[in-house]
Design a protein around this motif. Sequence first.
Motif, PDB file in Angstrom:
ATOM      1  N   GLU A  39      18.172  46.210 -17.958  1.00  0.00           N
ATOM      2  CA  GLU A  39      18.626  45.055 -18.726  1.00  0.00           C
ATOM      3  C   GLU A  39      17.759  43.834 -18.443  1.00  0.00           C
ATOM      4  O   GLU A  39      17.482  43.038 -19.348  1.00  0.00           O
ATOM      5  CB  GLU A  39      20.081  44.770 -18.374  1.00  0.00           C
ATOM      6  N   ASP A  40      17.302  43.697 -17.213  1.00  0.00           N
ATOM      7  CA  ASP A  40      16.441  42.563 -16.859  1.00  0.00           C
ATOM      8  C   ASP A  40      15.155  42.564 -17.675  1.00  0.00           C
ATOM      9  O   ASP A  40      14.719  41.520 -18.168  1.00  0.00           O
ATOM     10  CB  ASP A  40      16.099  42.593 -15.372  1.00  0.00           C
ATOM     11  N   TYR A  41      14.540  43.733 -17.817  1.00  0.00           N
ATOM     12  CA  TYR A  41      13.292  43.810 -18.582  1.00  0.00           C
ATOM     13  C   TYR A  41      13.551  43.522 -20.057  1.00  0.00           C
ATOM     14  O   TYR A  41      12.766  42.838 -20.703  1.00  0.00           O
ATOM     15  CB  TYR A  41      12.630  45.176 -18.411  1.00  0.00           C
ATOM     16  N   MET A  42      14.657  44.049 -20.575  1.00  0.00           N
ATOM     17  CA  MET A  42      14.974  43.816 -21.987  1.00  0.00           C
ATOM     18  C   MET A  42      15.171  42.317 -22.250  1.00  0.00           C
ATOM     19  O   MET A  42      14.710  41.786 -23.264  1.00  0.00           O
ATOM     20  CB  MET A  42      16.230  44.592 -22.389  1.00  0.00           C
ATOM     21  N   LEU A  43      15.840  41.638 -21.331  1.00  0.00           N
ATOM     22  CA  LEU A  43      16.046  40.205 -21.468  1.00  0.00           C
ATOM     23  C   LEU A  43      14.721  39.451 -21.388  1.00  0.00           C
ATOM     24  O   LEU A  43      14.444  38.566 -22.190  1.00  0.00           O
ATOM     25  CB  LEU A  43      17.010  39.716 -20.390  1.00  0.00           C
ATOM     26  N   LYS A  44      13.881  39.829 -20.455  1.00  0.00           N
ATOM     27  CA  LYS A  44      12.556  39.207 -20.312  1.00  0.00           C
ATOM     28  C   LYS A  44      11.731  39.413 -21.570  1.00  0.00           C
ATOM     29  O   LYS A  44      11.092  38.485 -22.071  1.00  0.00           O
ATOM     30  CB  LYS A  44      11.844  39.815 -19.099  1.00  0.00           C
ATOM     31  N   LEU A  45      11.756  40.610 -22.108  1.00  0.00           N
ATOM     32  CA  LEU A  45      11.009  40.914 -23.326  1.00  0.00           C
ATOM     33  C   LEU A  45      11.550  40.126 -24.506  1.00  0.00           C
ATOM     34  O   LEU A  45      10.781  39.624 -25.337  1.00  0.00           O
ATOM     35  CB  LEU A  45      11.076  42.417 -23.611  1.00  0.00           C
ATOM     36  N   ALA A  46      12.865  39.990 -24.588  1.00  0.00           N
ATOM     37  CA  ALA A  46      13.464  39.210 -25.672  1.00  0.00           C
ATOM     38  C   ALA A  46      13.005  37.758 -25.605  1.00  0.00           C
ATOM     39  O   ALA A  46      12.665  37.152 -26.636  1.00  0.00           O
ATOM     40  CB  ALA A  46      14.981  39.302 -25.596  1.00  0.00           C
ATOM     41  N   PHE A  47      12.970  37.186 -24.399  1.00  0.00           N
ATOM     42  CA  PHE A  47      12.508  35.802 -24.256  1.00  0.00           C
ATOM     43  C   PHE A  47      11.030  35.678 -24.634  1.00  0.00           C
ATOM     44  O   PHE A  47      10.622  34.690 -25.241  1.00  0.00           O
ATOM     45  CB  PHE A  47      12.736  35.289 -22.842  1.00  0.00           C
ATOM     46  N   GLN A  48      10.226  36.667 -24.302  1.00  0.00           N
ATOM     47  CA  GLN A  48       8.802  36.633 -24.660  1.00  0.00           C
ATOM     48  C   GLN A  48       8.614  36.698 -26.174  1.00  0.00           C
ATOM     49  O   GLN A  48       7.671  36.136 -26.700  1.00  0.00           O
ATOM     50  CB  GLN A  48       8.057  37.801 -23.997  1.00  0.00           C
ATOM     51  N   LEU A  49       9.512  37.378 -26.834  1.00  0.00           N
ATOM     52  CA  LEU A  49       9.411  37.510 -28.295  1.00  0.00           C
ATOM     53  C   LEU A  49      10.061  36.339 -29.030  1.00  0.00           C
ATOM     54  O   LEU A  49      10.113  36.324 -30.249  1.00  0.00           O
ATOM     55  CB  LEU A  49      10.035  38.833 -28.743  1.00  0.00           C
ATOM     56  N   GLY A  50      10.571  35.380 -28.272  1.00  0.00           N
ATOM     57  CA  GLY A  50      11.081  34.166 -28.881  1.00  0.00           C
ATOM     58  C   GLY A  50      12.605  34.076 -28.995  1.00  0.00           C
ATOM     59  O   GLY A  50      13.121  33.132 -29.601  1.00  0.00           O
ATOM     60  N   TYR A  51      13.309  35.025 -28.467  1.00  0.00           N
ATOM     61  CA  TYR A  51      14.766  34.950 -28.512  1.00  0.00           C
ATOM     62  C   TYR A  51      15.256  33.865 -27.578  1.00  0.00           C
ATOM     63  O   TYR A  51      14.709  33.655 -26.512  1.00  0.00           O
ATOM     64  CB  TYR A  51      15.385  36.302 -28.131  1.00  0.00           C
ATOM     65  N   TYR A  52      16.279  33.192 -27.988  1.00  0.00           N
ATOM     66  CA  TYR A  52      16.909  32.206 -27.110  1.00  0.00           C
ATOM     67  C   TYR A  52      18.402  32.259 -27.356  1.00  0.00           C
ATOM     68  O   TYR A  52      18.881  32.696 -28.404  1.00  0.00           O
ATOM     69  CB  TYR A  52      16.361  30.811 -27.345  1.00  0.00           C
ATOM     70  N   PHE A  53      19.142  31.819 -26.372  1.00  0.00           N
ATOM     71  CA  PHE A  53      20.596  31.791 -26.498  1.00  0.00           C
ATOM     72  C   PHE A  53      20.985  30.470 -27.190  1.00  0.00           C
ATOM     73  O   PHE A  53      20.613  29.387 -26.713  1.00  0.00           O
ATOM     74  CB  PHE A  53      21.267  31.858 -25.129  1.00  0.00           C
ATOM     75  N   PRO A  54      21.670  30.559 -28.297  1.00  0.00           N
ATOM     76  CA  PRO A  54      22.073  29.316 -28.987  1.00  0.00           C
ATOM     77  C   PRO A  54      23.104  28.556 -28.149  1.00  0.00           C
ATOM     78  O   PRO A  54      23.950  29.151 -27.512  1.00  0.00           O
ATOM     79  CB  PRO A  54      22.671  29.796 -30.299  1.00  0.00           C
ATOM     80  N   LYS A  55      22.999  27.239 -28.179  1.00  0.00           N
ATOM     81  CA  LYS A  55      23.934  26.394 -27.438  1.00  0.00           C
ATOM     82  C   LYS A  55      25.182  26.220 -28.279  1.00  0.00           C
ATOM     83  O   LYS A  55      25.130  26.052 -29.483  1.00  0.00           O
ATOM     84  CB  LYS A  55      23.315  25.063 -27.114  1.00  0.00           C
ATOM     85  N   LYS A  56      26.316  26.214 -27.632  1.00  0.00           N
ATOM     86  CA  LYS A  56      27.582  26.063 -28.358  1.00  0.00           C
ATOM     87  C   LYS A  56      27.999  24.636 -28.452  1.00  0.00           C
ATOM     88  O   LYS A  56      27.854  23.769 -27.789  1.00  0.00           O
ATOM     89  CB  LYS A  56      28.667  26.881 -27.678  1.00  0.00           C
TER      90      LYS A  56
END
Length: 86
Positions: free
Chosen positions: A69-86
């Motif tokens: 899961e750590d790698y998947m999260l790191k890869l998502a951030f590299q591809l531009g994913y971000y957590f939207p702020k509420k």
Amino acid sequence: MEELKKNRVAAAITVNVIILAVILVAVLVYQLVNIIGMSRQRDRLKQEISSMQQQIENKEKDLEYLQSEDYMLKLAFQLGYYFPKK
């Protein structure tokens, strides 16, 4: 005449025994060389097997990390994913 015939037979037998001994020694030497070569090849193959098993273990560790899961999260951030702020 009989003595000459005995000498010829004895000489023929001696020559045949010597030829047989030479052939047997040649076969023995050939087999020893062959055994030594195969022994070296077996040792080399054992080393290769050991090396390949070590590489497999290393790649399995890499695979575990890549599936984590750590790698998947790191890869998502590299591809531009971000957590939207509420």
